[in-house]
Design a protein around this motif. Structure first.
Motif, mmCIF file in Angstrom:
data_model
loop_
_atom_site.group_PDB
_atom_site.id
_atom_site.type_symbol
_atom_site.label_atom_id
_atom_site.label_comp_id
_atom_site.label_asym_id
_atom_site.label_seq_id
_atom_site.Cartn_x
_atom_site.Cartn_y
_atom_site.Cartn_z
ATOM 1 N N LEU A 152 7.536 11.898 -14.823
ATOM 2 C CA LEU A 152 8.673 11.870 -13.896
ATOM 3 C C LEU A 152 8.206 12.155 -12.464
ATOM 4 O O LEU A 152 8.606 11.462 -11.523
ATOM 5 N N ASP A 153 7.362 13.174 -12.310
ATOM 6 C CA ASP A 153 6.906 13.567 -10.978
ATOM 7 C C ASP A 153 5.981 12.543 -10.328
ATOM 8 O O ASP A 153 6.046 12.332 -9.115
ATOM 9 N N ARG A 154 5.118 11.902 -11.108
ATOM 10 C CA ARG A 154 4.066 11.070 -10.532
ATOM 11 C C ARG A 154 4.393 9.580 -10.544
ATOM 12 O O ARG A 154 3.763 8.820 -9.823
ATOM 13 N N VAL A 155 5.359 9.168 -11.362
ATOM 14 C CA VAL A 155 5.713 7.742 -11.417
ATOM 15 C C VAL A 155 7.164 7.525 -10.975
ATOM 16 O O VAL A 155 7.435 6.775 -10.044
ATOM 17 N N VAL A 156 8.094 8.187 -11.626
ATOM 18 C CA VAL A 156 9.510 7.935 -11.343
ATOM 19 C C VAL A 156 9.914 8.460 -9.964
ATOM 20 O O VAL A 156 10.567 7.745 -9.192
ATOM 21 N N ALA A 157 9.533 9.677 -9.631
ATOM 22 C CA ALA A 157 9.941 10.264 -8.352
ATOM 23 C C ALA A 157 9.475 9.433 -7.149
ATOM 24 O O ALA A 157 10.287 9.162 -6.249
ATOM 25 N N PRO A 158 8.208 9.009 -7.093
ATOM 26 C CA PRO A 158 7.823 8.184 -5.937
ATOM 27 C C PRO A 158 8.586 6.860 -5.865
ATOM 28 O O PRO A 158 8.935 6.400 -4.775
ATOM 29 N N MET A 159 8.835 6.256 -7.027
ATOM 30 C CA MET A 159 9.595 4.999 -7.010
ATOM 31 C C MET A 159 11.008 5.245 -6.490
ATOM 32 O O MET A 159 11.508 4.479 -5.666
ATOM 33 N N MET A 160 11.660 6.296 -6.979
ATOM 34 C CA MET A 160 13.026 6.576 -6.527
ATOM 35 C C MET A 160 13.062 6.885 -5.036
ATOM 36 O O MET A 160 13.972 6.442 -4.330
ATOM 37 N N TYR A 161 12.082 7.634 -4.551
ATOM 38 C CA TYR A 161 12.037 7.946 -3.118
ATOM 39 C C TYR A 161 11.968 6.651 -2.303
ATOM 40 O O TYR A 161 12.718 6.457 -1.355
ATOM 41 N N ARG A 162 11.078 5.766 -2.705
ATOM 42 C CA ARG A 162 10.949 4.510 -1.964
ATOM 43 C C ARG A 162 12.196 3.638 -2.115
ATOM 44 O O ARG A 162 12.618 2.996 -1.161
ATOM 45 N N ILE A 163 12.770 3.605 -3.289
ATOM 46 C CA ILE A 163 13.990 2.816 -3.486
ATOM 47 C C ILE A 163 15.084 3.287 -2.540
ATOM 48 O O ILE A 163 15.764 2.492 -1.902
ATOM 49 N N LEU A 164 15.225 4.604 -2.415
ATOM 50 C CA LEU A 164 16.303 5.164 -1.606
ATOM 51 C C LEU A 164 15.986 5.224 -0.111
ATOM 52 O O LEU A 164 16.871 5.033 0.717
ATOM 53 N N PHE A 165 14.727 5.485 0.250
ATOM 54 C CA PHE A 165 14.431 5.786 1.649
ATOM 55 C C PHE A 165 13.407 4.873 2.320
ATOM 56 O O PHE A 165 13.375 4.794 3.532
ATOM 57 N N ARG A 166 12.549 4.223 1.563
ATOM 58 C CA ARG A 166 11.502 3.362 2.137
ATOM 59 C C ARG A 166 11.367 2.116 1.286
ATOM 60 O O ARG A 166 10.420 1.971 0.534
ATOM 61 N N PRO A 167 12.308 1.200 1.396
ATOM 62 C CA PRO A 167 12.392 0.094 0.436
ATOM 63 C C PRO A 167 11.303 -0.970 0.543
ATOM 64 O O PRO A 167 11.347 -1.951 -0.169
ATOM 65 N N GLY A 168 10.303 -0.781 1.343
ATOM 66 C CA GLY A 168 9.196 -1.732 1.361
ATOM 67 C C GLY A 168 8.252 -1.456 0.197
ATOM 68 O O GLY A 168 8.273 -0.390 -0.404
ATOM 69 N N ASP A 169 7.409 -2.420 -0.123
ATOM 70 C CA ASP A 169 6.371 -2.289 -1.151
ATOM 71 C C ASP A 169 6.920 -1.895 -2.520
ATOM 72 O O ASP A 169 6.308 -1.135 -3.248
ATOM 73 N N LEU A 170 8.075 -2.389 -2.862
ATOM 74 C CA LEU A 170 8.642 -2.131 -4.189
ATOM 75 C C LEU A 170 8.262 -3.290 -5.103
ATOM 76 O O LEU A 170 9.085 -4.136 -5.439
ATOM 77 N N THR A 171 7.005 -3.302 -5.464
ATOM 78 C CA THR A 171 6.442 -4.410 -6.223
ATOM 79 C C THR A 171 5.868 -3.920 -7.535
ATOM 80 O O THR A 171 5.623 -2.724 -7.722
ATOM 81 N N ALA A 172 5.599 -4.863 -8.407
ATOM 82 C CA ALA A 172 4.936 -4.523 -9.668
ATOM 83 C C ALA A 172 3.573 -3.874 -9.419
ATOM 84 O O ALA A 172 3.253 -2.868 -10.060
ATOM 85 N N PRO A 173 2.754 -4.379 -8.480
ATOM 86 C CA PRO A 173 1.473 -3.705 -8.237
ATOM 87 C C PRO A 173 1.637 -2.234 -7.802
ATOM 88 O O PRO A 173 0.821 -1.394 -8.171
ATOM 89 N N TYR A 174 2.668 -1.941 -7.036
ATOM 90 C CA TYR A 174 2.910 -0.546 -6.646
ATOM 91 C C TYR A 174 3.210 0.293 -7.894
ATOM 92 O O TYR A 174 2.637 1.371 -8.083
ATOM 93 N N ALA A 175 4.091 -0.196 -8.754
ATOM 94 C CA ALA A 175 4.422 0.532 -9.994
ATOM 95 C C ALA A 175 3.176 0.697 -10.857
ATOM 96 O O ALA A 175 2.931 1.777 -11.408
ATOM 97 N N HIS A 176 2.366 -0.350 -10.953
ATOM 98 C CA HIS A 176 1.140 -0.295 -11.761
ATOM 99 C C HIS A 176 0.161 0.735 -11.187
ATOM 100 O O HIS A 176 -0.499 1.453 -11.949
ATOM 101 N N ARG A 177 0.066 0.794 -9.853
ATOM 102 C CA ARG A 177 -0.831 1.770 -9.215
ATOM 103 C C ARG A 177 -0.406 3.188 -9.559
ATOM 104 O O ARG A 177 -1.242 4.046 -9.864
ATOM 105 N N LEU A 178 0.894 3.463 -9.523
ATOM 106 C CA LEU A 178 1.375 4.805 -9.863
ATOM 107 C C LEU A 178 0.985 5.174 -11.290
ATOM 108 O O LEU A 178 0.543 6.298 -11.556
#
Length: 189
Positions: A152-178
């Protein structure tokens, strides 16, 4: 006005909840979100406005309840044979669904609807349940796996932060990197 916690009701209560939720979803499609009112939803659902006010409190809490229900996964995540593949596939789908305009609206509604955070906690529990399934499969296969909170802390939380506050780079490669950094360490390629 404080509403009662939403539990999965049975009987008439379940029918009322389903009718009201269906009415909200249909009316959002037909007239748009900005035109929704409790009386309009009540008429479509075949209930009185007082039923909605008594059960949900106000329109925002109703929209929040509909959002939380929409965000609940229908099925467990598919097994892809290895934890890294399971987590990558799940994270990719999560980021795709949640970063869409509809997904963001549901997230905002879920967060706005209940002042004590119950709806946010329900959404977090949905993600945790999905992760628990993948981690249990990994354990059955004899794989080393982090705990749920770490995922939750290392994968879900960063994705949610970007979804809500920094919507750039919301790609599959970003999720895979996490996921890769979770399992192999930061900075891995």
């Amino acid at each position: 006005m404080s509403r009662k916690p939403m539990v999965r009701p049975g009987g008439r209560s379940a029918r009322v909840q389903e009718a009201v939720h269906t009415a909200v979803r249909e009316l959002q499609e037909e007239v748009g979100r900005s035109e929704l009112t409790v009386p309009l939803v009540a008429t479509r659902a075949g209930v009185t406005p007082s039923t909605i006010y008594r059960r949900w409190g106000d329109l925002q809490e109703l929209l929040s309840d509909v959002a939380v229900e929409h965000l609940r996964p229908d099925t467990p995540p598919p097994s892809r044979g290895h934890l890294s593949a399971d987590l990558r596939g799940w994270a990719e789908q999560f980021i795709e669904e949640m970063s869409s305009p509809v997904g963001r609206t549901y997230i905002r509604d879920a967060l706005l609807g209940h002042p004590d955070g119950d709806n946010a906690a329900r959404c977090s529990a949905y993600a945790a349940e999905q992760i628990e399934v993948m981690l249990a499969r990994a354990a059955e296969r004899g794989e080393d796996a982090p705990d749920v909170e770490t995922v939750l802390d290392r994968v879900v939380a960063p994705m949610m932060y970007r979804i809500l506050f920094r919507p750039g780079d919301l790609t599959a490669p970003y999720a895979h990197r996490l996921v890769r950094e979770l399992l192999e360490g930061p900075g891995t390629r």
